[in-house]
Design a protein around this motif. Structure first.
Motif, PDB file in Angstrom:
ATOM      1  N   LEU A  25       0.805  -1.221   0.000  1.00  0.00           N
ATOM      2  CA  LEU A  25       0.000   0.000   0.000  1.00  0.00           C
ATOM      3  C   LEU A  25       0.843   1.279   0.000  1.00  0.00           C
ATOM      4  CD1 LEU A  25      -2.815  -1.031   2.513  1.00  0.00           C
ATOM      5  CD2 LEU A  25      -2.873  -1.092   0.027  1.00  0.00           C
ATOM      6  N   LEU A  26       1.973   1.258   0.690  1.00  0.00           N
ATOM      7  CA  LEU A  26       2.782   2.479   0.772  1.00  0.00           C
ATOM      8  C   LEU A  26       3.977   2.456  -0.176  1.00  0.00           C
ATOM      9  CD1 LEU A  26       2.849   3.111   4.646  1.00  0.00           C
ATOM     10  CD2 LEU A  26       1.191   3.886   2.973  1.00  0.00           C
ATOM     11  N   GLY A  27       4.215   1.313  -0.804  1.00  0.00           N
ATOM     12  CA  GLY A  27       5.348   1.206  -1.724  1.00  0.00           C
ATOM     13  C   GLY A  27       5.017   1.797  -3.085  1.00  0.00           C
ATOM     14  N   PRO A  28       6.028   1.907  -3.968  1.00  0.00           N
ATOM     15  CA  PRO A  28       5.803   2.537  -5.271  1.00  0.00           C
ATOM     16  C   PRO A  28       5.461   1.542  -6.387  1.00  0.00           C
ATOM     17  CG  PRO A  28       8.151   2.277  -4.891  1.00  0.00           C
ATOM     18  CD  PRO A  28       7.458   1.616  -3.732  1.00  0.00           C
ATOM     19  N   TRP A  29       5.273   0.272  -6.039  1.00  0.00           N
ATOM     20  CA  TRP A  29       5.113  -0.752  -7.069  1.00  0.00           C
ATOM     21  C   TRP A  29       3.643  -0.896  -7.481  1.00  0.00           C
ATOM     22  CZ3 TRP A  29       7.912  -1.571  -2.471  1.00  0.00           C
ATOM     23  CH2 TRP A  29       9.298  -1.464  -2.628  1.00  0.00           C
ATOM     24  N   GLY A  30       3.313  -0.272  -8.599  1.00  0.00           N
ATOM     25  CA  GLY A  30       1.931  -0.252  -9.063  1.00  0.00           C
ATOM     26  C   GLY A  30       1.392  -1.632  -9.399  1.00  0.00           C
ATOM     27  N   LEU A  34      11.936   0.640   3.820  1.00  0.00           N
ATOM     28  CA  LEU A  34      10.670   0.893   3.126  1.00  0.00           C
ATOM     29  C   LEU A  34      10.204   2.334   3.311  1.00  0.00           C
ATOM     30  CD1 LEU A  34       8.727  -2.397   3.921  1.00  0.00           C
ATOM     31  CD2 LEU A  34       9.316  -1.547   1.654  1.00  0.00           C
ATOM     32  N   PHE A  50      -2.547   2.548 -11.227  1.00  0.00           N
ATOM     33  CA  PHE A  50      -2.381   3.408 -10.089  1.00  0.00           C
ATOM     34  C   PHE A  50      -0.899   3.449  -9.779  1.00  0.00           C
ATOM     35  CE2 PHE A  50      -6.586   1.561  -9.895  1.00  0.00           C
ATOM     36  CZ  PHE A  50      -7.370   2.682  -9.760  1.00  0.00           C
ATOM     37  N   GLU A  51      -0.125   3.914 -10.791  1.00  0.00           N
ATOM     38  CA  GLU A  51       1.323   3.955 -10.607  1.00  0.00           C
ATOM     39  C   GLU A  51       1.939   5.088 -11.420  1.00  0.00           C
ATOM     40  OE1 GLU A  51       3.297   0.489 -12.158  1.00  0.00           O
ATOM     41  OE2 GLU A  51       1.799   0.276 -13.745  1.00  0.00           O
ATOM     42  N   HIS A 102       8.782   4.669 -11.109  1.00  0.00           N
ATOM     43  CA  HIS A 102       8.200   4.697  -9.764  1.00  0.00           C
ATOM     44  C   HIS A 102       9.213   5.156  -8.714  1.00  0.00           C
ATOM     45  CE1 HIS A 102       9.725   0.451  -9.970  1.00  0.00           C
ATOM     46  NE2 HIS A 102      10.187   0.781  -8.788  1.00  0.00           N
ATOM     47  N   LYS A 120      14.091  10.587   1.349  1.00  0.00           N
ATOM     48  CA  LYS A 120      13.113   9.993   0.422  1.00  0.00           C
ATOM     49  C   LYS A 120      11.800  10.753   0.543  1.00  0.00           C
ATOM     50  CE  LYS A 120      11.142   5.625   0.693  1.00  0.00           C
ATOM     51  NZ  LYS A 120      11.243   4.169   0.498  1.00  0.00           N
ATOM     52  N   PHE A 172      -3.362   5.262  -2.757  1.00  0.00           N
ATOM     53  CA  PHE A 172      -2.118   4.495  -2.652  1.00  0.00           C
ATOM     54  C   PHE A 172      -1.266   4.601  -3.923  1.00  0.00           C
ATOM     55  CE2 PHE A 172      -5.325   2.308   0.013  1.00  0.00           C
ATOM     56  CZ  PHE A 172      -4.789   2.668   1.233  1.00  0.00           C
ATOM     57  N   ILE A 220       1.539   5.964  -5.544  1.00  0.00           N
ATOM     58  CA  ILE A 220       2.712   6.599  -4.922  1.00  0.00           C
ATOM     59  C   ILE A 220       3.968   6.333  -5.749  1.00  0.00           C
ATOM     60  CG2 ILE A 220       4.260   6.417  -2.898  1.00  0.00           C
ATOM     61  CD1 ILE A 220       1.710   5.669  -1.272  1.00  0.00           C
TER      62      ILE A 220
END
Lengths: 460, 170
Positions: A284-289, A457, B50-51, B55, B106, B121, B123
C-alpha cells in the motif's frame, strides 16, 4: 511488589469509580459508536463508490483506524472493545435491555462454544482472511459496508447461540490483535488484593448480581494477570461488593513478562501482525503499481498469486525464520527448553515491535489521507451535501516532512523495547545472565533486521 | 561504602545510556558534506492507474529538476511530500514541474486528483541523495542497540525482578 509498580487511579481520581460503576458508562459509549457505525454502513451501501469521498471508508479506515492504533491501543489497551458497536446488538438481545441490569440469566440458546476453538486461531485466520482482500476493502465503500454488516451479523448469531461475548473473545479479527497489543498498555483492570477474591463467595464478578452482569469476557478478575482477554467493560467494577477491582497505571509492557500464559496461538498472532505490517507497507505504501493491481484483483490469477505469497509469508516464512532464530538462541544460550516453547516465549518480543510498526505504517496512512475526513463530514454520502461547509476542502497531506522522523523514532523505540524484552525473556529461561545475553543475540539480530526492513521501506 | 561510592556505583552503568544519548545526538546532527556537483535533471514522469513511471527517481541535493509530467489514462495529480509541490495533468497534455532539490531524503510523490479506487495508494518515490535521514536512522538504531546491549552486559549481575504476580522463570 505489584503495588509498588502500580498506581491505583481511583486513589487519585475518586470520581472515576463512580463513573465506571454507572450503568450508563458503556451504553453511552456504544450508542455513540453505533451511530457512526450505522452511518458507515449506510453510506457504504448507498453513497458514492469513490472511497475517499465516502464516510464509510474515510471514517472507518482512516479516522477510526488512526485513533485505534496510534492512541487507544498503546495507551488504553482494550478500551475500544468497551465502546465497539459490532457486538452491541447481540449483547442487547442477550440482555433483553440496554442500560439496566435485568434479572435472570442471559437470553441465549446456551450452546457450549467448542473447547478446541477457545483460543486465538479463529481470530488469526479471520484477520488473514480480511487482510488478503485489504486493497479492496479499504477502497470500496460497498465491500467495506458488507464486511462491517457481516461482522455485526456474526456477532448477533453467536450471541443467540452462546452466552456472553463469544464473538469478541474468540472470533473478532480486530479483537485478536487489540488483545495482543494491549499487553503493552500502561492501563489495566485488576483486583487490588487477590486474597479478597480467593476467599470471597459468591463470585459476583463471574455470575453477576443485581448491579452488574457477570464478566461478558468470561474472565475471573481475581486471577487476571494480563490484558489480553479483558474487554474493559467495567462490569466487574460494578459487580464487586468489596470494591476490590480497580484501574491501575503500570509500566508499559508489564504483561509481556507473564510467563505462564504464553501460547502458540498468541505467538502466531504476533507473527501475523508483524508480517502484515511489513506487507501492507510494501503493497500500500510502496511505489510498485503492479503489486497494488494484483492486490486489487485486476485478474484472478494475479490475485491468487498475491494471496498465496501473502499467506505463505504470514504462516510459514516469518514464523519459520523466527523458529530458526529461536533454535540458534537455544544453542547459544544453552537453554534447556523445548523449541516450541522457546519460539512461543520469544514471539512476545515481536509485540512491541509489531505495535510500533503498525503505528509507523499508520502515521503515513492517516496523516497523508486524514484531510479527506473534513470533506466527508459535510457530505458523508458524496451526494453533494454541504452540512458543515467543509465539502469543498481540498486534500492536503498533514506533516508529510515530519512523518519519516516520527517513523524513525517510533520504530527505534519499538526495537529497543523488543530487544530489552528478549533479554528479560531469556533471563526467565536461564539464571545465568551471561547465557541470557548470548541467548538473546539471535533474537536481537532478527528484530534488528525487521527494523532495518521497515526503515528501508519508509526512508531508504 | 560511603555516599559518594554508592553514587558512583549507582551511576556507573547508567553512564552508558548517557554516552549512547550523546552519541545519538551527535549522529543525528553531524553535518554531511555535499560530494557531488549540482546538475539539471530532466525527467519524464507518466501517471496511470495506479502507478507512476518511473516509480523511483534518484537525484542529488542541489540538483535542478525539470519533470515533464504526463497522464496515460485519466486525469492525475502530482504532490511531492516535503516540498509541497502540486500539479494536475490531463491525458494528452504535458505539464512541466520545476524545482531545486534542497532537502535530502526519500520523498513520496502522490496522485493528488481522485483517479479511481486505489488513488490514495498511487505513490512514487524521489530519493534525494545523499539519503541522510535513512543513514542517520540506521546509525540511530545501531547506537541504541549497542547502548542497550552494553548496559545489559554491565548490569548482568543485577537480579531481575519479575514485575507481575505469578510470573516465574520457566
Amino acid at each position: 511488589m505489584i503495588k509498588s509498580q502500580r498506581i491505583n487511579v481511583f486513589q487519585y481520581v475518586p470520581f472515576l469509580r463512580g463513573v465506571l460503576r454507572s450503568r450508563l458508562f458503556q451504553p453511552v459509549l456504544t450508542i455513540s459508536t453505533l451511530f457512526f457505525f450505522t452511518l458507515a454502513i449506510v453510506t457504504g451501501l448507498f453513497g458514492t463508490p469513490v472511497g475517499n469521498r465516502n464516510f464509510g471508508i474515510v471514517f472507518v479506515w482512516i479516522v477510526w483506524w488512526g485513533l485505534l492504533i496510534i492512541l487507544l491501543v498503546p495507551f488504553l489497551g482494550r478500551l475500544w472493545c468497551a465502546a465497539c458497536p459490532i457486538p452491541v446488538p447481540g449483547e442487547w438481545l442477550q440482555r433483553r435491555g440496554i442500560i439496566n441490569r435485568r434479572k435472570g440469566r442471559l437470553s441465549t440458546l446456551r450452546w457450549k462454544f467448542p473447547k478446541r476453538l477457545r483460543n486465538m486461531w479463529l481470530q488469526n485466520f479471520g484477520f488473514l482472511g480480511v487482510a488478503i482482500f485489504s486493497a479492496i476493502i479499504l477502497t470500496r465503500p460497498e465491500v467495506s459496508a458488507w464486511l462491517l454488516l457481516g461482522f455485526s451479523l456474526i456477532g448477533i448469531i453467536l450471541s443467540i447461540l452462546y452466552e456472553n461475548r463469544v464473538f469478541c473473545r474468540y472470533v473478532c479479527p480486530v479483537g485478536g490483535f487489540i488483545g495482543l497489543y494491549s499487553l503493552m498498555s500502561p492501563v489495566e483492570v485488576r483486583v487490588q488484593d487477590p486474597q479478597v477474591c480467593a476467599t470471597h463467595t459468591p463470585k459476583d464478578c463471574i455470575i453477576g448480581n443485581e448491579y452488574a452482569y457477570g464478566c461478558p469476557w468470561m474472565v475471573f478478575p481475581g486471577t487476571l494477570e494480563r490484558n489480553t482477554y479483558c474487554g474493559m467493560c467495567m462490569e466487574c467494577i460494578k459487580a464487586c461488593p468489596k470494591n476490590n477491582v480497580v484501574i491501575n497505571l503500570r509500566p508499559v509492557g508489564s504483561d509481556l513478562m507473564v510467563a505462564k500464559e504464553r501460547r502458540l496461538d498468541e505467538a502466531y498472532k504476533a507473527f501475523i501482525m508483524l508480517a502484515c505490517a511489513l506487507l501492507y507497507s510494501v503493497v500500500l505504501l510502496g511505489p510498485w503499481g503492479w503489486l497494488k493491481q494484483w492486490a486489487n484483483m485486476d485478474t484472478l490469477p494475479h490475485w491468487l498469486a498475491y494471496a498465496g505469497v501473502f499467506l505463505l509469508a504470514n504462516l510459514l516464512l516469518l514464523p519459520g525464520l523466527f523458529t530458526l532464530t529461536a533454535l540458534l538462541s537455544q544453542r547459544l544460550g544453552r537453554i534447556q527448553l523445548p523449541l516450541r516453547q522457546l519460539v512461543t516465549d520469544y514471539a512476545y518480543t515481536l509485540v512491541p515491535l509489531g505495535l510500533t510498526a503498525w503505528i509507523a505504517f499508520s502515521f503515513s496512512l492517516v496523516f497523508t489521507n486524514g484531510s479527506y475526513a473534513l470533506g466527508v463530514l459535510s457530505d458523508p454520502f458524496g451526494w453533494g451535501w454541504n452540512l458543515f461547509g467543509t465539502t469543498e476542502s481540498t486534500w492536503m497531506p498533514f506533516g508529510s516532512a515530519l512523518i519519516p522522523f516520527l517513523q524513525t523514532g517510533i520504530l527505534t523505540t519499538g526495537m529497543l523495547f523488543a530487544v530489552n524484552t528478549a533479554y528479560k525473556i531469556a533471563g526467565q529461561h536461564t539464571p545465568n545472565p551471561r547465557q541470557a545475553l548470548r541467548g538473546m543475540l539471535p533474537v536481537t539480530g532478527f528484530i534488528m533486521s525487521i527494523t532495518f526492513a521497515f526503515l528501508w521501506l519508509y526512508l531508504g | 561504602m560511603n555516599r559518594f561510592q554508592q553514587l558512583v556505583r549507582w551511576t556507573y552503568p547508567r553512564w552508558v545510556i548517557l554516552m549512547g544519548i550523546i552519541l545519538a545526538i551527535g549522529v543525528m546532527t553531524f553535518p554531511i558534506p555535499q560530494i557531488t556537483d549540482p546538475q539539471t535533471r530532466y525527467i519524464t514522469l507518466d501517471a496511470r492507474q495506479f502507478e507512476f513511471a518511473p516509480h523511483r527517481i534518484h537525484i542529488n541535493k542541489g540538483d535542478r529538476v525539470i519533470i515533464n509530467f504526463t497522464a496515460s489514462d485519466v486525469v492525475h495529480g502530482f504532490y511531492l511530500d516535503g516540498y509541497g509541490i502540486q500539479a494536475r495533468v490531463e491525458p494528452g497534455v504535458t505539464k512541466q514541474i520545476e524545482f531545486s532539490a534542497e532537502r535530502t531524503g526519500k520523498f513520496r510523490y502522490r496522485c493528488s486528483v481522485s483517479c479511481g479506487s486505489l488513488h490514495p495508494f498511487m505513490i512514487g518515490e524521489l530519493v534525494v541523495g545523499p539519503n541522510e535521514p535513512f543513514w542517520r536512522a540506521i546509525a540511530l538504531v545501531i547506537i541504541g542497540l549497542f547502548t542497550l546491549l552494553t548496559y545489559r552486559f554491565l548490569t548482568k549481575g543485577t537480579s531481575y525482578e519479575y514485575p507481575t504476580l505469578g510470573a516465574s522463570p520457566a
